[in-house]
Design a protein around this motif. Structure first.
Motif, short mmCIF file in Angstrom:
data_model
loop_
_atom_site.label_atom_id
_atom_site.label_comp_id
_atom_site.label_asym_id
_atom_site.label_seq_id
_atom_site.Cartn_x
_atom_site.Cartn_y
_atom_site.Cartn_z
N GLN A 15 3.12 4.32 22.91
CA GLN A 15 4.34 3.69 22.83
C GLN A 15 4.76 3.16 24.47
O GLN A 15 5.46 2.38 24.49
N VAL A 16 4.30 3.77 25.35
CA VAL A 16 4.73 3.53 26.77
C VAL A 16 3.30 2.59 27.58
O VAL A 16 3.32 2.62 28.66
N GLN A 17 2.42 2.36 26.80
CA GLN A 17 1.30 1.40 27.03
C GLN A 17 0.75 2.03 28.42
O GLN A 17 0.65 1.29 29.46
N PRO A 18 0.15 3.38 28.13
CA PRO A 18 -0.57 3.73 29.49
C PRO A 18 -1.65 2.80 29.59
O PRO A 18 -2.41 2.38 28.66
N LEU A 19 -2.18 2.91 30.85
CA LEU A 19 -3.65 2.46 31.37
C LEU A 19 -4.73 3.19 30.57
O LEU A 19 -5.57 2.75 30.10
N GLN A 20 -4.39 4.50 30.69
CA GLN A 20 -5.59 5.68 29.96
C GLN A 20 -4.82 7.00 29.96
O GLN A 20 -3.96 7.09 30.62
N VAL A 21 -5.38 7.82 29.06
CA VAL A 21 -5.22 9.24 28.77
C VAL A 21 -6.38 9.72 29.14
O VAL A 21 -7.50 9.63 28.75
N VAL A 22 -6.47 10.90 30.26
CA VAL A 22 -7.42 11.71 30.64
C VAL A 22 -7.05 12.98 30.34
O VAL A 22 -6.09 13.36 30.63
N CYS A 23 -8.22 13.71 29.94
CA CYS A 23 -8.17 14.91 29.39
C CYS A 23 -8.15 15.96 30.72
O CYS A 23 -9.10 15.58 31.61
#
Length: 128
Positions: free
Chosen positions: A100-108
């Motif tokens: 919903q906040v349009q992240p560039l990426q999600v990293v673990c």
């Protein structure tokens, strides 16, 4: 100057990310302004009172008071920070909530040097 923020309530996590960024600087010959924040509240206060603008923000989700997602929502409402690339660095399993906040990426968490370098390459290619 390219400005990077790292927001995590755990100092060790912030320092690890900063070390990855410094390795990238050495390899590629860049120099970044890097700022660390121990909470979403500290980050938002700095952005609002000092007028700081970040190009890239590494943001943890699970923090003591305000979550990273709540922090990102407020950042997205700011005109001056609307172009900031947000990367969630999190141990959360539900990545869908961050979209919903349009992240560039999600990293673990904790991320890897290679993953951070790829993100920096991507963001810097947009700036040039």
């Amino acid at each position: 100057m390219f400005t990077i923020g790292i927001c995590d309530d755990r100092p060790l996590c912030r320092h690890l990310l900063e070390a990855f960024i410094h390795l990238y600087e050495e390899e590629k010959g860049y120099l970044f302004d890097i700022y660390q924040f121990g909470s979403g509240e500290d980050l938002l206060e700095e952005l609002n009172t000092q007028g700081m603008i970040l190009d890239l923000l590494f943001l943890d989700n699970s923090m003591k008071k305000m979550t990273g997602l709540e922090t990102a929502k407020q950042i997205r409402q700011s005109d001056s920070m609307s172009t900031c690339s947000i990367v969630f660095v999190t141990s959360a399993d539900d990545y869908h909530q961050f979209m919903q906040v349009q992240p560039l990426q999600v990293v673990c968490k904790p991320g890897t040097q290679e993953r951070i370098a790829t993100i920096l390459d991507k963001v810097l290619s947009k700036k040039v």
